[in-house]
Design an enzyme around this catalytic site. Structure first.
Site, mmCIF file in Angstrom:
data_model
loop_
_atom_site.group_PDB
_atom_site.id
_atom_site.type_symbol
_atom_site.label_atom_id
_atom_site.label_comp_id
_atom_site.label_asym_id
_atom_site.label_seq_id
_atom_site.Cartn_x
_atom_site.Cartn_y
_atom_site.Cartn_z
ATOM 1 N N HIS A 61 -9.214 2.221 18.818
ATOM 2 C CA HIS A 61 -10.087 2.244 17.633
ATOM 3 C C HIS A 61 -9.626 1.171 16.644
ATOM 4 O O HIS A 61 -8.665 1.381 15.906
ATOM 5 C CB HIS A 61 -10.041 3.631 16.967
ATOM 6 C CG HIS A 61 -11.024 3.812 15.857
ATOM 7 N ND1 HIS A 61 -11.818 4.937 15.731
ATOM 8 C CD2 HIS A 61 -11.369 3.012 14.804
ATOM 9 C CE1 HIS A 61 -12.589 4.819 14.673
ATOM 10 N NE2 HIS A 61 -12.327 3.655 14.070
ATOM 11 N N HIS A 105 -11.105 -2.064 13.777
ATOM 12 C CA HIS A 105 -12.178 -2.821 13.113
ATOM 13 C C HIS A 105 -11.728 -4.271 13.047
ATOM 14 O O HIS A 105 -10.856 -4.622 12.245
ATOM 15 C CB HIS A 105 -12.441 -2.258 11.716
ATOM 16 C CG HIS A 105 -12.934 -0.846 11.771
ATOM 17 N ND1 HIS A 105 -14.256 -0.519 11.931
ATOM 18 C CD2 HIS A 105 -12.254 0.327 11.775
ATOM 19 C CE1 HIS A 105 -14.387 0.802 12.002
ATOM 20 N NE2 HIS A 105 -13.180 1.334 11.913
ATOM 21 N N ASN A 146 -19.277 -1.496 13.575
ATOM 22 C CA ASN A 146 -19.895 -1.378 12.240
ATOM 23 C C ASN A 146 -19.823 -2.695 11.471
ATOM 24 O O ASN A 146 -19.286 -2.785 10.379
ATOM 25 C CB ASN A 146 -19.271 -0.227 11.437
ATOM 26 C CG ASN A 146 -17.794 -0.403 11.153
ATOM 27 O OD1 ASN A 146 -17.066 -1.017 11.927
ATOM 28 N ND2 ASN A 146 -17.341 0.139 10.037
ATOM 29 N N LYS A 153 -20.797 4.485 19.821
ATOM 30 C CA LYS A 153 -20.215 5.109 18.629
ATOM 31 C C LYS A 153 -21.278 5.785 17.790
ATOM 32 O O LYS A 153 -22.300 5.178 17.458
ATOM 33 C CB LYS A 153 -19.509 4.028 17.788
ATOM 34 C CG LYS A 153 -18.873 4.530 16.485
ATOM 35 C CD LYS A 153 -17.577 5.271 16.717
ATOM 36 C CE LYS A 153 -17.002 5.884 15.445
ATOM 37 N NZ LYS A 153 -16.245 4.950 14.620
ATOM 38 N N HIS A 212 -17.532 9.528 14.829
ATOM 39 C CA HIS A 212 -16.974 9.630 13.477
ATOM 40 C C HIS A 212 -17.341 11.041 13.021
ATOM 41 O O HIS A 212 -18.488 11.302 12.682
ATOM 42 C CB HIS A 212 -17.561 8.572 12.539
ATOM 43 C CG HIS A 212 -16.940 8.632 11.170
ATOM 44 N ND1 HIS A 212 -16.072 7.675 10.692
ATOM 45 C CD2 HIS A 212 -17.019 9.585 10.198
ATOM 46 C CE1 HIS A 212 -15.659 8.028 9.481
ATOM 47 N NE2 HIS A 212 -16.215 9.170 9.152
ATOM 48 N N HIS A 252 -10.147 9.330 15.088
ATOM 49 C CA HIS A 252 -9.266 9.468 13.907
ATOM 50 C C HIS A 252 -9.274 10.875 13.320
ATOM 51 O O HIS A 252 -9.682 11.086 12.186
ATOM 52 C CB HIS A 252 -9.578 8.426 12.835
ATOM 53 C CG HIS A 252 -11.044 8.165 12.567
ATOM 54 N ND1 HIS A 252 -11.948 9.158 12.355
ATOM 55 C CD2 HIS A 252 -11.732 6.999 12.476
ATOM 56 C CE1 HIS A 252 -13.131 8.613 12.133
ATOM 57 N NE2 HIS A 252 -13.029 7.312 12.214
ATOM 58 N N ASP A 273 -7.442 2.737 13.933
ATOM 59 C CA ASP A 273 -8.470 2.629 12.888
ATOM 60 C C ASP A 273 -8.071 1.587 11.852
ATOM 61 O O ASP A 273 -8.374 1.736 10.663
ATOM 62 C CB ASP A 273 -8.753 3.987 12.225
ATOM 63 C CG ASP A 273 -10.042 3.954 11.404
ATOM 64 O OD1 ASP A 273 -10.896 3.083 11.656
ATOM 65 O OD2 ASP A 273 -10.176 4.795 10.498
ATOM 66 N N HIS A 285 -9.763 -4.673 4.417
ATOM 67 C CA HIS A 285 -10.633 -5.042 3.296
ATOM 68 C C HIS A 285 -9.792 -5.907 2.371
ATOM 69 O O HIS A 285 -8.616 -5.592 2.133
ATOM 70 C CB HIS A 285 -11.095 -3.805 2.520
ATOM 71 C CG HIS A 285 -12.015 -2.889 3.281
ATOM 72 N ND1 HIS A 285 -13.365 -3.124 3.412
ATOM 73 C CD2 HIS A 285 -11.774 -1.748 3.970
ATOM 74 C CE1 HIS A 285 -13.924 -2.155 4.147
ATOM 75 N NE2 HIS A 285 -12.964 -1.312 4.498
ATOM 76 N N ALA A 335 -13.046 2.031 1.603
ATOM 77 C CA ALA A 335 -12.233 2.901 2.450
ATOM 78 C C ALA A 335 -11.707 2.112 3.635
ATOM 79 O O ALA A 335 -12.470 1.401 4.288
ATOM 80 C CB ALA A 335 -13.078 4.070 2.947
HETATM 81 C C1 NCD Z 1 -13.647 1.949 8.299
HETATM 82 C C2 NCD Z 1 -14.095 0.537 7.925
HETATM 83 O O1 NCD Z 1 -13.680 0.028 6.880
HETATM 84 O O2 NCD Z 1 -14.873 -0.068 8.687
HETATM 85 N N1 NCD Z 1 -13.032 2.555 7.153
HETATM 86 C C3 NCD Z 1 -12.141 3.579 7.187
HETATM 87 O O3 NCD Z 1 -11.802 4.084 6.127
HETATM 88 N N2 NCD Z 1 -11.640 4.019 8.305
HETATM 89 C C4 NCD Z 1 -14.799 2.725 8.810
HETATM 90 C C5 NCD Z 1 -14.383 3.978 9.514
HETATM 91 O O4 NCD Z 1 -13.774 3.946 10.574
HETATM 92 O O5 NCD Z 1 -14.698 5.062 9.001
HETATM 93 ZN ZN ZN Z 2 -12.822 3.317 12.128
#
Ligand code: NCD
Ligand code: ZN
Length: 351
Positions: free
Chosen positions: A16, A18, A44, A102, A139, A177, A250, A254, A266
């Site tokens: 998992h 991003h 995403n 997903k 999720h 997660h 996860d 950012h 988040a």
């Molecule tokens: C993830 C993101 O920023 O893409 N953020 C997070 O808090 N985990 C999205 C997600 O997995 O919920």
């Molecule tokens: Zn995630």
């Protein structure tokens, strides 16, 4: 051979991540690729990866961004919407583009506005996935504003996950997660078609970390960290040796200014010291001998993929984690910033 000062593990995978896109992708992908041989790249993006063609294009962009010497393989996932076409999914799976699908409940988290508004409408999609053995990654949070943010995962089990499992018992599902004792119990009690990923941060922090002397945006992610009793349940599940639980960081980068804001994003950027973070936790539990199963064996077994043949080395060396990483796209604050971990990643050893 592992000695007390080094730990040799089968090279792990991250189920998992991003990886983002564009300059952020270029900035973060090698942090994942230097440790993990494969990773489930979450879809995403803006706009999300919803078709086989988009999935293939995203894989090409990841491969163009990653250092080829790292031998990294991105695994692409289709973002489920109210309009997903089962035929396109089947094509994507057959052509080796899609490893999984997903489910984001609409508006549950970052970039999920295209997510699913009513899972009951997707029966034809789930039927097809069940038939062809394509896993569904969830999720697991309800988006009902009347449900407290700390209860959204437990309520999701009752309202969505249990009915889904009852309707499609042969569908492979991963509860992504997990953050609660309820989720850990639900997965442990389920059959072989149910598994879960666990992040390093949900193993290390409870919800106090978000409010430690003031608001701490770098401890904020979704699902949000819960009470200590839930963290302890996750630690128990991850270190139990059960094949139903496996590594999924996860990692969700950012830019620092998007985190430290009046409405901060988040996500926790945990890729840079991911293995070191898991190793520290497993060591504290006296469970280092179970780290390889969690990190490198249970995931591929669930997905029906071969185990990696390479090994990685971890060295018992104090590893200070920097406060910030200045990368091409942004300044990022890594998980454990300012702390010292007891393990250092020593690289990939040849197969
Ligand atoms: C993830 C993101 O920023 O893409 N953020 C997070 O808090 N985990 C999205 C997600 O997995 O919920
Ligand atoms: Zn995630």
């Amino acid at each position: 051979m592992s000695t007390p000062e080094t730990l040799i593990l089968r090279r792990p995978d991250d189920w998992h991540v991003h990886l983002r896109d564009g300059a952020m992708l270029r900035s973060v992908v090698n942090w994942t690729a230097r440790q993990f041989r494969r990773a489930i790249a979450m879809p995403n993006l803006v706009p999300p990866v919803t078709t086989t063609d988009e999935g293939r294009a995203y894989r090409e962009r990841i491969l163009a961004a990653v250092d080829p010497d790292l031998g990294f393989e991105p695994l692409i996932v289709c973002y489920l919407t109210d309009h997903t076409d089962p035929d396109d999914l089947q094509r994507g799976a057959a052509e080796g583009v899609f490893t999984a699908v997903k489910l984001y409940p609409a508006h549950a988290t970052t970039n999920s506005s295209h997510g699913v508004t009513d899972v009951r409408k997707l029966a034809p999609v789930f039927e097809r996935m069940q038939k062809i053995g394509l896993p569904l990654l969830l999720h697991g949070e309800v988006t009902d504003k009347a449900v407290d943010i700390f209860d959204r995962e437990a309520v999701f089990i009752e309202r969505v996950f249990q009915p889904l499992r009852a309707a499609f018992p042969g569908l492979k599902t991963v509860f992504e997660h997990i953050t609660t004792a309820e989720a850990a119990d639900f997965v442990a009690d389920g059959d072989e078609n149910l598994a879960a990923t666990i992040t390093p941060h949900h193993l290390h922090i409870n919800r106090n970390a978000i409010f430690d002397g003031g608001i701490r945006p770098h401890a904020y992610c979704l699902p949000i960290a819960k009470r200590e009793r839930h963290r302890l349940a996750l630690v128990k599940a991850a270190t139990s040796g059960s094949a139903k639980f496996f590594l999924g960081t996860d990692t969700a980068p950012h830019a620092v200014e998007a985190k430290e804001a009046a409405c901060g994003c988040a996500g926790i950027f945990c890729a840079p010291y991911a293995l070191e973070s898991y190793a520290a936790l497993f060591e504290a539990e006296g469970a280092l001998d179970r780290l390889e199963g969690f990190a490198s064996v249970h995931g591929p077994r669930f997905y029906g993929l071969p185990l990696n043949e390479e090994r990685v080395k971890l060295e018992r060396v104090a590893e200070p984690v920097p406060e910030k990483l200045e990368l091409e796209a942004a300044t990022l604050v890594p998980f454990h910033a300012g702390e010292t971990l007891g393990w250092r990643f020593g690289g990939v050893l040849p197969a």
